[in-house]
Structure formats: C-alpha cells, structure tokens
Design an enzyme around this catalytic site. Sequence first.
Site, PDB file in Angstrom:
ATOM      1  CE1 TYR A  54      -4.324   0.679  -0.258  1.00  0.00           C
ATOM      2  CE2 TYR A  54      -4.329  -1.529   0.664  1.00  0.00           C
ATOM      3  CZ  TYR A  54      -4.970  -0.511  -0.009  1.00  0.00           C
ATOM      4  OH  TYR A  54      -6.258  -0.676  -0.435  1.00  0.00           O
ATOM      5  CD  GLU A  56      -4.613   4.984   0.879  1.00  0.00           C
ATOM      6  OE1 GLU A  56      -4.444   5.493   1.998  1.00  0.00           O
ATOM      7  OE2 GLU A  56      -5.645   4.388   0.545  1.00  0.00           O
ATOM      8  CG  ASP A 200      -8.585  10.394 -24.165  1.00  0.00           C
ATOM      9  OD1 ASP A 200      -7.589   9.685 -24.382  1.00  0.00           O
ATOM     10  OD2 ASP A 200      -9.656   9.966 -23.690  1.00  0.00           O
ATOM     11  CB  THR A 226      -4.919   4.088 -22.102  1.00  0.00           C
ATOM     12  OG1 THR A 226      -4.849   4.182 -23.527  1.00  0.00           O
ATOM     13  CG2 THR A 226      -6.306   4.463 -21.642  1.00  0.00           C
ATOM     14  CE  LYS A 229      -7.461   2.470 -25.812  1.00  0.00           C
ATOM     15  NZ  LYS A 229      -7.583   3.151 -24.503  1.00  0.00           N
ATOM     16  NE  ARG A 235      -6.760  -3.505 -20.163  1.00  0.00           N
ATOM     17  CZ  ARG A 235      -6.771  -3.589 -21.498  1.00  0.00           C
ATOM     18  NH1 ARG A 235      -5.982  -4.415 -22.124  1.00  0.00           N
ATOM     19  NH2 ARG A 235      -7.571  -2.835 -22.208  1.00  0.00           N
TER      20      ARG A 235
HETATM   21  C1  LIG Z   1      -9.829   7.720 -26.247  1.00  0.00           C
HETATM   22  C2  LIG Z   1     -10.046   6.847 -25.052  1.00  0.00           C
HETATM   23  N1  LIG Z   1     -10.079   7.401 -23.827  1.00  0.00           N
HETATM   24  C3  LIG Z   1     -10.286   6.664 -22.718  1.00  0.00           C
HETATM   25  C4  LIG Z   1     -10.470   5.302 -22.787  1.00  0.00           C
HETATM   26  C5  LIG Z   1     -10.747   4.533 -21.533  1.00  0.00           C
HETATM   27  O1  LIG Z   1      -9.684   3.764 -21.127  1.00  0.00           O
HETATM   28  P1  LIG Z   1      -9.901   2.514 -20.128  1.00  0.00           P
HETATM   29  O2  LIG Z   1     -10.545   1.451 -20.912  1.00  0.00           O
HETATM   30  O3  LIG Z   1      -8.492   2.203 -19.684  1.00  0.00           O
HETATM   31  O4  LIG Z   1     -10.740   2.998 -18.980  1.00  0.00           O
HETATM   32  C6  LIG Z   1     -10.429   4.678 -24.030  1.00  0.00           C
HETATM   33  C7  LIG Z   1     -10.611   3.216 -24.126  1.00  0.00           C
HETATM   34  O5  LIG Z   1     -10.906   2.636 -25.095  1.00  0.00           O
HETATM   35  C8  LIG Z   1     -10.224   5.472 -25.197  1.00  0.00           C
HETATM   36  O6  LIG Z   1     -10.222   4.934 -26.418  1.00  0.00           O
END
Ligand SMILES: Cc1ncc(COP(=O)(O)O)c(C=O)c1O
Length: 416
Positions: A54, A56, A200, A226, A229, A235
């Site tokens: 842990y 935090e 994003d 993320t 990908k 993950r």
């Molecule tokens: C552009 C985008 N943002 C956020 C996410 C969410 O990610 P997670 O599945 O790790 O929660 C995704 C997932 O496909 C995504 O394509």
Amino acid sequence: MERFKALKDADPEIFSSHLKELDKQNNSLHMIPSDNIASPAVLEALSIPAQNRYAEGYPGKRYYGGQEFIDEIETAAIERAKKLFGAEHVNVQPYSGSTANQAIYFALMDLHDTFLGMTLSHGGHLTHGHFVNFSGKHYNAVQYGVRKDDELIDFDQVRRLALENKPKIIQAGYTAYPRIIDFKRFREICDDVGAYFFIDMSHFAGLVAGGAYPSPMPFADVVMTTTHKTLRGPRGAIILCKQELAEKIDKAVFPGLQGGPHEHTIAAKAVCFKEAVEPEFKDYAHQIVKNCKVLENIKNNFRLVSGGTDSHLLLIDLQQKLTGKEAEKALDESGIIVNKNTIPFDIRKPFDPSGIRLGTPTLTSRGMKEGEMKLVSDLIIRVLSNHNNAEVKQDVRKQVIELCAKFPVYPELSRN
Ligand SMILES: Cc1ncc(COP(=O)(O)O)c(C=O)c1O
C-alpha cells in the site's frame, strides 16, 4: 524457473483458460486498434512483489512507512514519462483511462459545469460526455462531431458551440477518428473562450512517442493517455499537465478519486516508457502507420470513413452490403478479430451499426510489415464480400493460421 509454474500447480483451471487465450492470440489476427501486445519485460514487471504494498500518497509523501524502493519505482516512471513526452508534470497513478478522465474533470470543473467533447457516434469515447457515462451525467456535456461531407472535425461547429456555451474544458482526442487532429485550431478556440484544452491521446500516444503523429504537448493544458494501446505498456493511464495544474491534478487522483496506487503496474509503465524512447520504437511507430496505409486498399471494395487514415486505425463503411455485426462475426469465424462500430451519421443502431473499426498495432508488434498487410487486406475484402460463404471463411481461416505461425506471440511462454 518455468514461467507460470506456480499458477499451473495452484490453479489448473485459470492456467488452462490462460493457455486457451494465449493460443487464441497466437492463431488469430487481432485488429482491434486499442489492443496491443505488451513486451515480455512489461509482463514480468506486472508480477513483481511491489504489488504487495500500500503506498497511498506520492513519492516522498506517503501515508505508509517503508516506501523508499516504491518511491524509486514511481519516480522513475514519472521522470521517464516527462522525458518521453516533454511534459512539465506527470501523474502515473490512474488505474485506467476512464478514471484518469474522471480525475481531469474533477480537477478542472465543478459539478454540472460545461465542457465540449466529441460525440460517441462520431468517434468520441464514453467518457467524453456520453449520457450513459458519469461525464454526461455529472457535467453539462455539449457534443460536437465531424462534417457530413468529408467526415473531418467540424471546426465551425466547435467554435460556434464554444462561443454559445463558454465551456470550462474543450476536449479532443478520440476512439475512432483515423485522421491527424489539428491541435492548433483547437488551442485558438480555447484561447478565444478561456477554456482549458484537454487532449485524450490514448489511441495515438505510441505514435506520438515514436514521432509518427504530431505531439499535442505544445498545445494542451492537460493530456491523458492510457498506457496499453499503441504505447504497448500495462493496462492503466497517466495524466500529463502544465506545472500550474500539477497540484489540482494530483489531488484529484489521490485523495479525490483513487486509493492505493498499483505500484507493480507503475513499474510496468516505467518499463514501457524506457522501451518507448529507444530508436526501435520510432521504427515500430512508423511501421504501425505504414501498415495501416496498406489497409487503405480496402477502399477499392468498401468506403472508408474520411477516405482513409493517417494513423493506426481505419473505419470501414459497409454501405448496407452487410451490417457491422455480421462483418464482425464473419471475420471472427475467419480468425480476424475486429469490432463493429458506428460510422458518423449512422442510420443503424450502435449494437448493429454500419461499420467496423480495425487497426495495426498488434500485428505490427508481431513483426508484420507491408507485404503481410497486403495479404491481410485481401483476406478482409474476401470475407466481407462473401460473409455467408462457409467455404471462403474456412479457406481464409487456414491462411490466417499459416500467417500467424510465422509471427508468434510470446514464443518464450510455456504452452503446456
Ligand atoms: C480515447 C479513449 N479514452 C479513454 C479510454 C478509456 O480507457 P480505459 O478502458 O483504460 O478505462 C479509451 C478506451 O478505449 C479510449 O479509447
């Protein structure tokens, strides 16, 4: 030590499912553009005993003692991510892309404030303001889309909606948009209405890291990606921001939203960032795009949304010759895994839309190049043009297995 021996002995049931899944990954062409194959080093990092702790808080400021080596891991991840993307500040703790996006909204808005995001049916993610998601329920999410004629971002609409609604945040970066995003135009609109610019980059972060897609960093106030990908990591997710937003973002992640950080995953993120600064990763990122460009061949038989791609993914409009659901099933039966997807202005429902989405990160990680992609595009066209023909699907399945055998996934992992 034989890999997974303890798992095999302790839990034959889960071990058996793992083997079946590994075989499926090996014997199919995985073309879901958000999937990838993490490196063996990333996989190993995911099983280190840092998982037992842990922690935090943040490096140097934890709520639990004895954290000197955990701090080492998290600090390495932060510093490597800063270097990789040229960021002023990075938070490496988000468990996933969805929680990271939640933290960003939590940090920069009050409940029911307004933000602008891309609608799901034109390529946005659920967390970009869809009504079934927290982002559409807790905030006033105003949605923009693409133009009908060329299926590119409708900047006139973005500007009009921004002026009308004065959003706190304007969001860009999507789930199903094959083209390069004009970050500068978004920045200008954000400046005109005093909005934060949030990008994003989950889908194309690996391409940014390898120089195969423009970096959003010079234009953004805050960026999320993320790590699993195109980046090929574990993950999870990270948030990158300007120094002036660092405290707000960190507080929103913890204690605002999450509890103990997953330090083994953070270790795996650090490994992924180390791999992504290597020259080979540049080649890899460019190869992903080159491979996807070969798939544009499909447009000789089916229409591609926006006419093609500049990235790792493309969207096929099946033009009512078959539905997205039928296409996904026929390809799956042939050993090619894709996902059904809405196309902009779709006349069909999301559960059985008019399109499919596919991409090249996983096949590129297996070492496939332009020659293989030409074969893959021919196979896809054959299945889509004969989706009810069992003989064709069987023949394609045979060719898929032959191709896959030349590009094994994790050959070092025990299969018995
Ligand atoms: C552009 C985008 N943002 C956020 C996410 C969410 O990610 P997670 O599945 O790790 O929660 C995704 C997932 O496909 C995504 O394509």
